[in-house]
Design a protein around this motif. Structure first.
Motif, short mmCIF file in Angstrom:
data_model
loop_
_atom_site.label_atom_id
_atom_site.label_comp_id
_atom_site.label_asym_id
_atom_site.label_seq_id
_atom_site.Cartn_x
_atom_site.Cartn_y
_atom_site.Cartn_z
N GLU A 60 53.20 44.15 -30.74
CA GLU A 60 54.48 44.28 -31.45
C GLU A 60 55.23 45.54 -31.00
N TYR A 61 54.52 46.63 -30.80
CA TYR A 61 55.17 47.86 -30.35
C TYR A 61 55.74 47.70 -28.94
N ARG A 62 55.01 46.99 -28.07
CA ARG A 62 55.52 46.79 -26.72
C ARG A 62 56.71 45.84 -26.70
N LYS A 63 56.70 44.84 -27.59
CA LYS A 63 57.80 43.87 -27.64
C LYS A 63 59.05 44.42 -28.32
N ASN A 64 58.91 45.45 -29.12
CA ASN A 64 60.04 45.98 -29.87
C ASN A 64 61.10 46.50 -28.91
N ASP A 65 62.27 45.86 -28.94
CA ASP A 65 63.37 46.32 -28.12
C ASP A 65 64.69 46.36 -28.89
N SER A 66 64.60 46.24 -30.22
CA SER A 66 65.84 46.21 -31.00
C SER A 66 65.77 47.01 -32.30
N GLN A 67 64.68 47.72 -32.55
CA GLN A 67 64.54 48.47 -33.80
C GLN A 67 64.17 49.92 -33.54
N VAL A 68 64.79 50.80 -34.31
CA VAL A 68 64.39 52.21 -34.33
C VAL A 68 63.37 52.34 -35.46
N LEU A 69 62.23 52.92 -35.17
CA LEU A 69 61.15 53.02 -36.14
C LEU A 69 61.12 54.41 -36.78
N LEU A 70 60.65 54.45 -38.01
CA LEU A 70 60.45 55.72 -38.70
C LEU A 70 59.01 56.18 -38.47
N GLU A 71 58.85 57.46 -38.23
CA GLU A 71 57.52 58.00 -37.97
C GLU A 71 56.58 57.79 -39.16
N ALA A 72 57.11 57.95 -40.37
CA ALA A 72 56.28 57.80 -41.57
C ALA A 72 55.71 56.38 -41.69
#
Length: 180
Positions: free
Chosen positions: A75-87
């Motif tokens: 999922e992390y590798r496929k993510n190309d459209s979301q900014v994630l929060l560190e928390a």
């Protein structure tokens, strides 16, 4: 025939023979040092594996954790459209700092994120549309092949590594929790 190659070859043979004729004490010392280093590295690897998955290999929980870890990493590798929060990311993964900056040029890579030190947002380096962190210091614009980064001490290039959800090695539930 080229004489310089022959001289290089004989010089190399002399060095090899000199090294192979070292005294027994020095050989024992080097062998002990090699064994010590291998043991030290092996202990470090075992410790890192135990942190990632606390169950022994072959345990059903170990397999479940590994499968969940693979799914999270995918999922992390496929993510190309979301900014994630560190928390939110810290709950089911660890953040591995890659140790370099994009000083020479920006290089998008699936699974790499730019961690903004100001707002603690993770912006994927390889994205499908323009993405910005919440403070606007980090921006990746793939349409125009542009990027905006703060000074190198204000961001880090990281990789997210998933962890399985089962963290406790004793998976047996307490008797009073069976009815909940």
């Amino acid at each position: 025939m080229d004489v310089s190659n022959i001289n290089k070859y004989t010089d190399l043979r002399v060095r090899i023979n000199t090294v192979s004729r070292m005294d027994k004490q020095r050989r024992r010392e080097l062998k002990a040092e090699g064994k010590r280093r291998v043991e030290e590295y092996s202990n470090q690897v075992h410790q890192r594996l135990a942190e990632r998955n606390p169950f022994p290999v072959g345990d059903p929980n170990w397999v479940r954790n590994l499968q969940a870890e693979y799914k999270i990493n995918r999922e992390y590798r496929k993510n190309d459209s979301q900014v994630l929060l560190e928390a939110g990311v810290i709950q089911n993964s660890e953040i591995k700092i890659l140790g370099f900056n994009f000083d020479k040029g920006f290089m998008p890579h699936a699974g790499w994120y730019v961690l903004c030190e100001n707002c603690r947002n993770l912006v994927p380096t390889k994205c499908a549309c323009t993405l910005l962190c919440s403070c606007g210091a980090v921006a990746v614009m793939p349409e125009t092949r542009q990027y905006l980064l703060p000074p190198s001490d204000k961001y880090k290039i990281v990789e997210l590594i998933g962890r399985g959800p089962i963290r406790s090695p004793d998976s047996a539930r307490q008797w009073w929790k069976f009815w909940r």
